[in-house]
Design a protein around this motif. Structure first.
Motif, PDB file in Angstrom:
ATOM      1  N   ALA A 189       0.833  -1.209   0.000  1.00 45.00           N
ATOM      2  CA  ALA A 189       0.000   0.000   0.000  1.00 45.00           C
ATOM      3  C   ALA A 189       0.868   1.260   0.000  1.00 45.00           C
ATOM      4  O   ALA A 189       0.612   2.195  -0.767  1.00 45.00           O
ATOM      5  CB  ALA A 189      -0.937  -0.012   1.204  1.00 45.00           C
ATOM      6  N   PHE A 190       1.907   1.294   0.821  1.00 46.46           N
ATOM      7  CA  PHE A 190       2.798   2.457   0.832  1.00 46.46           C
ATOM      8  C   PHE A 190       3.584   2.564  -0.466  1.00 46.46           C
ATOM      9  O   PHE A 190       3.925   3.652  -0.904  1.00 46.46           O
ATOM     10  CB  PHE A 190       3.758   2.424   2.030  1.00 46.46           C
ATOM     11  N   TYR A 191       3.841   1.446  -1.091  1.00 49.18           N
ATOM     12  CA  TYR A 191       4.592   1.436  -2.344  1.00 49.18           C
ATOM     13  C   TYR A 191       3.784   2.055  -3.481  1.00 49.18           C
ATOM     14  O   TYR A 191       4.288   2.892  -4.224  1.00 49.18           O
ATOM     15  CB  TYR A 191       4.989   0.004  -2.711  1.00 49.18           C
ATOM     16  N   GLY A 192       2.535   1.648  -3.623  1.00 55.00           N
ATOM     17  CA  GLY A 192       1.795   2.021  -4.822  1.00 55.00           C
ATOM     18  C   GLY A 192       0.597   2.927  -4.663  1.00 55.00           C
ATOM     19  O   GLY A 192       0.088   3.443  -5.650  1.00 55.00           O
ATOM     20  N   LEU A 193       0.106   3.117  -3.460  1.00 56.17           N
ATOM     21  CA  LEU A 193      -1.069   3.974  -3.264  1.00 56.17           C
ATOM     22  C   LEU A 193      -0.633   5.333  -2.725  1.00 56.17           C
ATOM     23  O   LEU A 193       0.375   5.435  -2.032  1.00 56.17           O
ATOM     24  CB  LEU A 193      -2.049   3.294  -2.301  1.00 56.17           C
ATOM     25  N   PRO A 194      -1.392   6.389  -2.998  1.00 50.01           N
ATOM     26  CA  PRO A 194      -0.956   7.739  -2.605  1.00 50.01           C
ATOM     27  C   PRO A 194      -1.115   8.035  -1.112  1.00 50.01           C
ATOM     28  O   PRO A 194      -1.746   9.008  -0.714  1.00 50.01           O
ATOM     29  CB  PRO A 194      -1.853   8.647  -3.457  1.00 50.01           C
ATOM     30  N   LEU A 195      -0.507   7.202  -0.285  1.00 46.61           N
ATOM     31  CA  LEU A 195      -0.611   7.388   1.164  1.00 46.61           C
ATOM     32  C   LEU A 195       0.415   8.392   1.699  1.00 46.61           C
ATOM     33  O   LEU A 195       0.134   9.111   2.654  1.00 46.61           O
ATOM     34  CB  LEU A 195      -0.443   6.045   1.883  1.00 46.61           C
ATOM     35  N   LEU A 196       1.598   8.426   1.091  1.00 46.12           N
ATOM     36  CA  LEU A 196       2.639   9.345   1.570  1.00 46.12           C
ATOM     37  C   LEU A 196       2.220  10.795   1.362  1.00 46.12           C
ATOM     38  O   LEU A 196       2.500  11.659   2.201  1.00 46.12           O
ATOM     39  CB  LEU A 196       3.973   9.076   0.869  1.00 46.12           C
TER      40      LEU A 196
END
Length: 193
Positions: free
Chosen positions: A124-131
């Motif tokens: 999720a942190f790799y590919g979704l805009p969470l950062l």
């Protein structure tokens, strides 16, 4: 070389082309064979732990592909192939994660099952805009220049440590498994993509 199969030749059947285009063949084989090798080094073959690793790899790659569909529909061959089947792909990924959690509990403990959450969270942190939602400059890890190879390699190394732990491996073997998985993937991704 990214861990994705190239589409099969026209001479192969439609099913074989679909399987190859899924992007799951190489990661699943790498996860299963690598963990099976680690278990042998730890003292005995553990196909059950290798199967657990294959399930968690499958669930993680499904989540990554579904994330691609959310953000950039039809951006890759894998996304285009999944677009029509996204409901089934989500169900398939959830079933793989549930199977991994069930195996972790049966083989080891509920702690082992709970620790599996590290893998989908890392995807999720790799590919979704969470950062970006945390106020960082980049939307996700794959947007950070040169971060993809190191980040992916780190979590493949963590998979080796996790599987080795389930196999009862000694600390030296856990460290060796981490280096083997992480370094191989880092070199492949960095120099052969």
């Amino acid at each position: 070389m990214e861990m994705v199969c190239q589409p099969a030749d026209r001479g192969t059947g439609r099913w074989a082309r679909r399987v190859a285009a899924s992007g799951l063949v190489v990661p699943l084989a790498y996860g299963f064979a690598g963990v099976l090798t680690l278990s042998l080094l730890a003292g005995r073959a553990r196909p059950d732990v290798a199967l657990l690793a294959a399930f968690i790899v499958h669930a993680s790659y499904r989540l990554d592909a579904l994330g691609d569909l959310l953000l950039e529909p039809l951006a890759s061959a894998r996304s285009r192939g999944l677009a029509r089947w996204r409901g089934w792909a989500a169900l398939d990924g959830l079933a793989a994660f549930a199977a991994a959690a069930w195996l972790a509990t049966a083989l080891h403990s509920t702690l082992a099952a709970a620790l599996l959450a590290v893998f989908p969270m890392s995807v999720a942190f790799y590919g979704l805009p969470l950062l970006g939602r945390l106020g960082l400059r980049w939307a996700c890890v794959k947007d950070i220049p040169h971060a993809k190879a190191a980040y992916t390699a780190l979590f493949w190394g963590v998979l080796a440590v996790y599987a080795g732990w389930l196999c009862g491996a000694r600390p030296a073997l856990l460290a060796g498994g981490f280096v083997l998985f992480a370094l191989r993937l880092l070199v492949n991704t960095q120099f052969w993509t």
